[in-house]
Design an enzyme around this catalytic site. Structure first.
Site, mmCIF file in Angstrom:
data_model
loop_
_atom_site.group_PDB
_atom_site.id
_atom_site.type_symbol
_atom_site.label_atom_id
_atom_site.label_comp_id
_atom_site.label_asym_id
_atom_site.label_seq_id
_atom_site.Cartn_x
_atom_site.Cartn_y
_atom_site.Cartn_z
ATOM 1 N N CYS A 26 0.807 -1.216 0.000
ATOM 2 C CA CYS A 26 0.000 0.000 0.000
ATOM 3 C C CYS A 26 0.839 1.263 0.000
ATOM 4 C CB CYS A 26 -0.870 0.062 1.254
ATOM 5 S SG CYS A 26 -1.918 -1.353 1.483
ATOM 6 N N GLY A 52 1.165 -0.216 -5.089
ATOM 7 C CA GLY A 52 -0.096 -0.944 -5.077
ATOM 8 C C GLY A 52 -0.924 -0.592 -6.287
ATOM 9 N N ASN A 127 -0.777 1.737 5.633
ATOM 10 C CA ASN A 127 0.241 0.937 4.939
ATOM 11 C C ASN A 127 0.915 0.071 6.000
ATOM 12 O OD1 ASN A 127 3.552 1.691 3.624
ATOM 13 N ND2 ASN A 127 2.292 -0.094 3.280
ATOM 14 N N GLY A 128 0.895 -1.227 5.803
ATOM 15 C CA GLY A 128 1.523 -2.128 6.766
ATOM 16 C C GLY A 128 0.609 -3.282 7.092
ATOM 17 N N TYR A 266 14.254 -2.617 -3.319
ATOM 18 C CA TYR A 266 13.262 -2.824 -4.378
ATOM 19 C C TYR A 266 11.984 -2.001 -4.275
ATOM 20 C CZ TYR A 266 9.627 -5.213 -7.055
ATOM 21 O OH TYR A 266 8.591 -5.484 -7.883
#
Ligand code: SF4
Length: 493
Positions: A26, A52, A127-128, A266
């Site tokens: 996310c 995302g 996010n997470g 990445y």
């Protein structure tokens, strides 16, 4: 008013043309104090699309009402119609783009989630991943909570609803109950709230544009709207943004932050700066360190595009071996309507990548990629390069072997499907069909991001997918873990 649109059809969560990478789940973006808040959030989400691609949403507040729009697909499609943005009125807005880890992406799971509380409405973007989500959900359900989605983010809403005191006190109580990795942005009628988990595993940053404040997962989202990067939100910090400015609070005092080191390898965009480090420079340095650790005589250094490019540049510069684009990527292969069967997956690598045969034929090549997850894509790429006439094919990987799953907000296959969880490097070399294979060492990776080495007594980053050293307890994963008997209401009190 909820202006939710979009169809509710189930779409595949895995891009069948690129199913062999770990994926960030996310991105979040919030704006406070700008007349075009929703438009700026849409642009920010567009810049964060790499985090995302399955769904996105924005909730805006105009001083009286909340307006929401969510949809499945890419940000540029969901918000393509200018009428949609026009309806999202207000000077404060929060947005989210997501990649789902579940087998389906349903509209009801698309964030920001919105709920009405005693203190008014609140939209939340996360996010997470919460590591005690299952146990909390079971306990909440047992106490009468009715969930509308399957996201762990909704747990946070229920905890806030069950809390006591004003909005901020309830948010603080909820933050003490949840565990895991979370960068959150909440929008209420009183302002914007940004929170980072105590170890700061996932990123969250503060930016400014004229008099408006912004919160974003990565600084590249500030660049697209011409905003200035101000600072990283600190691990364990909560900021409240309102007409009086930015107010910082501590939700916890942490001994040592553990930012996700894979962001540098990445996940993050190379033009972002995270925790004071340029992602691009970190990637090049990882490539240079990889060249120092595993030099081999060859004619060309070739990146596996696009994510392997900066590391390959660093490798080439350090080794003195020419850098060439020996694999060309078709950027227009996106999501597909074709079912992701094995046959299509096989075809997919060729649709997305093509070997530059005139360059490669007769040459000893070093392919540089960021990771090997299942190994299926690596194998196909190596075959393609051999078919283009390469005399030798060597593979260099700019991460240590990915041998453990991530439970902190990154989509990883189960451990048994990770090649490095089952095979030693030599067996992986054989399986993907290269003449030599080397990964950067964990110490080398730490060196490349500016540390002396991995201090195993107190590691400076989260590196659990390489080391198995999980910095946050995996409560939901623990065998025989009984649902907690505590009463959340009592605990929150
Ligand atoms: Fe990042 Fe790996 Fe830690 Fe997940 S387990 S947060 S991907 S370093």
């Amino acid at each position: 008013m909820d202006t939710t649109k979009g169809n509710s059809a189930v779409i595949p969560t895995t891009n069948p043309f690129d199913d062999d990478h770990l994926r960030e789940e996310c991105a979040v973006f919030g704006v406070y104090g700008h007349d075009d808040a929703a438009a700026h959030v849409a642009l920010g989400l567009h810049a964060l699309q790499h985090r995302g691609q399955e769904a996105a949403g924005i909730v805006a507040f105009d001083g009286r009402q909340f307006h929401a729009h969510r949809g499945l697909g890419l940000v540029s499609d969901i918000f393509a119609d200018s009428n949609v943005i026009d309806r999202l009125q207000g000077s404060a807005a929060v947005g989210h783009t997501r990649y789902s880890t579940t087998g389906e992406t349903l509209l009801r799971n698309v964030q920001p989630l919105f709920a009405e509380f005693e203190f008014g409405g609140m939209a939340i973007a996360h996010n997470g991943n919460l590591t005690n989500a299952r146990t909390l959900r079971q306990d909440l359900i047992r106490h009468g909570a009715i969930f509308q989605s399957t996201t762990d983010t909704e747990i946070f809403n229920h905890l806030v609803a069950n809390g006591r005191g004003d909005m901020l006190e309830r948010v603080n109580q909820a933050l003490k109950t949840v565990e895991g990795a979370f960068s959150l942005i909440q929008l209420t009628k009183d302002g914007l709230i940004g929170v980072r988990d105590p170890l700061g595993v996932r990123p969250l940053q503060l930016g400014k544009l004229d008099g408006a404040w912004m919160l974003a997962s990565e600084s590249c989202a500030f660049d697209i709207i011409g905003a200035e990067f101000v600072r990283d939100i600190l691990p364990g910090e909560l900021v409240v943004i309102n007409d009086d400015g930015v107010h910082s609070h501590r939700i916890s005092l942490t001994a040592k932050p553990r930012f996700c080191i894979f962001e540098y390898i990445y996940f993050a965009r190379p033009d972002s700066v995270l925790e004071g480090k340029s992602v691009y420079a970190a990637r090049k340095e990882i490539g240079a360190e990889l060249a120092r650790e595993s030099h081999i005589e060859a004619d060309l250094v070739i990146p596996v595009p696009d994510s392997g490019v900066p590391a390959a540049l660093g490798y080439a510069q350090e080794s003195g071996i020419p850098f060439e684009l020996g694999i060309i990527r078709n950027h227009y292969v996106g999501r597909t309507f074709i079912e992701p069967t094995d046959e299509i997956r096989h075809l997919g690598v060729k649709l997305k990548h093509n070997a530059n045969a005139g360059l490669i034929a007769g040459k000893r090549v070093i392919l540089v990629d960021d990771s090997i997850v299942r190994g299926t894509t690596s194998k196909k790429i190596v075959e393609m390069v051999r078919n283009a006439g390469a005399a030798e094919v060597h593979m260099r990987i700019s991460s240590p072997p990915t041998a453990y799953s991530c439970f902190y907000g990154v989509d990883t296959p189960e451990r048994e499907k990770l090649l490095a969880a089952n095979l030693e490097v030599e067996a992986i070399r054989e399986q993907i069909g290269v003449d030599s294979l080397a990964y950067i060492s964990l110490d080398g990776l730490y060196k490349a991001v500016g540390e002396e080495s991995r201090n195993s007594a107190a590691p400076q980053y989260c590196d659990a997918c390489f080391s198995g050293d999980y910095p946050i307890a995996l409560k939901d994963q623990m065998e025989g873990d009984e649902p907690p008997q505590l009463s959340l209401l009592a605990e929150l009190g």
